[in-house]
Every structure is written in C-alpha cells, then in structure tokens.
Design a protein around this motif. Structure first.
Motif, PDB file in Angstrom:
ATOM      1  N   UNK A  30       0.807  -1.223   0.000  1.00 39.71           N
ATOM      2  CA  UNK A  30       0.000   0.000   0.000  1.00 39.71           C
ATOM      3  C   UNK A  30       0.841   1.274   0.000  1.00 39.71           C
ATOM      4  N   UNK A  31       2.153   1.151   0.221  1.00 38.31           N
ATOM      5  CA  UNK A  31       2.995   2.341   0.229  1.00 38.31           C
ATOM      6  C   UNK A  31       2.760   3.247   1.412  1.00 38.31           C
ATOM      7  N   UNK A  32       2.141   2.723   2.465  1.00 36.59           N
ATOM      8  CA  UNK A  32       1.921   3.470   3.703  1.00 36.59           C
ATOM      9  C   UNK A  32       2.347   2.595   4.872  1.00 36.59           C
ATOM     10  N   UNK A  33       2.640   3.248   5.994  1.00 38.09           N
ATOM     11  CA  UNK A  33       3.027   2.465   7.165  1.00 38.09           C
ATOM     12  C   UNK A  33       1.805   1.767   7.747  1.00 38.09           C
ATOM     13  N   UNK A  91     -11.129   1.109   1.992  1.00 39.16           N
ATOM     14  CA  UNK A  91     -11.037   2.491   1.519  1.00 39.16           C
ATOM     15  C   UNK A  91      -9.617   3.031   1.625  1.00 39.16           C
ATOM     16  N   UNK A  92      -8.950   2.768   2.744  1.00 37.45           N
ATOM     17  CA  UNK A  92      -7.609   3.317   2.930  1.00 37.45           C
ATOM     18  C   UNK A  92      -6.582   2.572   2.067  1.00 37.45           C
ATOM     19  N   UNK A  93      -6.839   1.299   1.781  1.00 39.39           N
ATOM     20  CA  UNK A  93      -5.910   0.532   0.952  1.00 39.39           C
ATOM     21  C   UNK A  93      -6.070   0.847  -0.534  1.00 39.39           C
ATOM     22  N   UNK A 171      -3.419   2.380  10.131  1.00 37.22           N
ATOM     23  CA  UNK A 171      -2.924   2.847   8.825  1.00 37.22           C
ATOM     24  C   UNK A 171      -3.270   4.323   8.722  1.00 37.22           C
ATOM     25  N   UNK A 172      -2.242   5.158   8.616  1.00 34.51           N
ATOM     26  CA  UNK A 172      -2.443   6.601   8.479  1.00 34.51           C
ATOM     27  C   UNK A 172      -3.376   7.129   9.582  1.00 34.51           C
ATOM     28  N   UNK A 173      -3.083   6.772  10.801  1.00 38.51           N
ATOM     29  CA  UNK A 173      -3.804   7.226  11.995  1.00 38.51           C
ATOM     30  C   UNK A 173      -5.208   6.629  12.123  1.00 38.51           C
ATOM     31  N   UNK A 174      -5.608   5.760  11.203  1.00 36.03           N
ATOM     32  CA  UNK A 174      -6.939   5.152  11.259  1.00 36.03           C
ATOM     33  C   UNK A 174      -6.839   3.797  11.949  1.00 36.03           C
ATOM     34  N   UNK A 175      -7.575   3.623  13.052  1.00 36.01           N
ATOM     35  CA  UNK A 175      -7.553   2.365  13.805  1.00 36.01           C
ATOM     36  C   UNK A 175      -8.668   1.455  13.313  1.00 36.01           C
TER      37      UNK A 175
END
Length: 204
Positions: A30-33, A91-93, A171-175
């Motif tokens: 996903x290119x995100x932590x 959605x975040x992925x 992911x990006x502050x979303x739990x």
C-alpha cells in the motif's frame, strides 16, 4: 490438553512474528506504514466462542476471509472484521470512497488479499518455527453472522478448539479492529502443543 500460561505466551509470540511479517508485506503493497498489533490471544472452548465473538462483533453479518489448513494439524483460519471496519480498511488501501453496504469485486479482492497475507503470515510462522508442514486452501471472502461463520465448514465445531487473536490495524492514523480466529479440529491443538513444547525444549 489445554495449554499452560507459558505455552499460551509462546503461541502469542508466534502469532506476533507472523503478523509482523504480514505488516511488512502490507507496507510494501500500500505504500503506507501499516502497524499491525496483537494485544492478546486466548484459547476458548467451542461452546463459548459464539457468545464471546458476538459480544465483540455483534449479531449482524460481518466480513471474513477464510482458508482451511491441513497437514501436521488441521482446521480453519479466519480474519474477521465488523463490516464498517472492513469497509474502512478497503477504503484506505484502495484510496477509494466506500459505501458501507456495497463491497464490489475490487473491494472483495482487496480484503481477500489482506486476509490471505495475514493468515498465511500467522500460519507460516507457526509451521516454520515448529517445523510442521501445512497445506492451505484458497482464501474465500464471506459475509455472514458469527454463528454461521463458525459452523459453515466441513467439521463439527463442538469437537474443535478455538484460538482468538485480537488484531489492531493502524494505517495513516486510522484504527481498524478485527480478529484472527484459528479453529483446530479435534486433536489438532494437542499436536500443535506437542510440537511447541519440543521447540521450547530444544531452544532452552
């Protein structure tokens, strides 16, 4: 055979190793932590598991990715999410807007891939560290109630033992919360614990 506290701690460590590997793969995908944490694991009897999960996840249909495993020990592994958590994860992925009640083929594919990565990470960690051979079925995406998810497989839940590992994706502050559920066929947990204790003795 029910595990000792020491054995359960060792099982949780194997699960943690597996989700650590899964998080690394998801990071690249996903290119995100992606921070994936297992706050606790617990073994629960088949008679208690539905009540326990319904208290956490509710009685409405939930999203699940399932795959079967067999070999040295056998059973079913599932990664389950409340539907809203599943939609947020998709959605975040995928960077797409989502409809809470509309998971299209792309989103189902995304969840299936995530479930496959996480479950294979966990089961791969267990099998590799304990040097046990496992075969896996293809991942299947399901939306159903807890009760139906626990009984819609090819063996009797009443004779099974269930390991539940709480999963926390950040992911990006979303739990996003979910559960990893390992349902071991009759006798499979005994085989797992025997291999675990042999491994602990060899590493002592």
């Amino acid at each position: 055979m029910m595990p000792t506290v020491y054995e359960l701690d060792a099982l949780q460590e194997l699960v943690n190793i597996g989700v650590g590997r899964a998080a690394s793969i998801l990071n690249e995908m996903v290119g995100s932590h992606v921070h994936l944490q297992i706050p606790y694991t617990k073994l629960i009897s088949s008679t208690e598991v539905q009540r326990d999960l319904e208290q956490q996840l509710g009685v409405a249909p939930i999203s699940a990715v399932r795959l079967g495993f067999n070999g040295s020990f056998a059973g079913v592994a599932q990664l389950v999410f409340p539907t809203d958590s599943a939609s947020k994860l998709v959605a975040v992925l995928t960077r797409e807007e989502f409809d809470l009640y509309d998971l299209d083929a792309v989103k189902i594919g995304t969840l299936s891939e995530v479930g496959n990565i996480v479950i294979n990470g966990v089961m791969g960690s267990i099998s590799n560290v304990l040097q046990q051979h496992l075969n896996y079925s293809l991942p299947i995406y399901l939306e159903d109630t807890v009760g139906n998810l626990l009984t819609s497989h090819d063996f009797e839940i009443a004779s099974a033992t269930v390991l539940i590992a709480k999963a926390r994706f950040t992911i990006e502050q979303l739990l996003i919360a979910g559960d990893i559920i390992l349902i071991f066929k009759l006798g499979a947990l005994d085989t797992l614990l025997t291999a675990l204790n042999l491994g602990l003795e060899e590493s002592a």
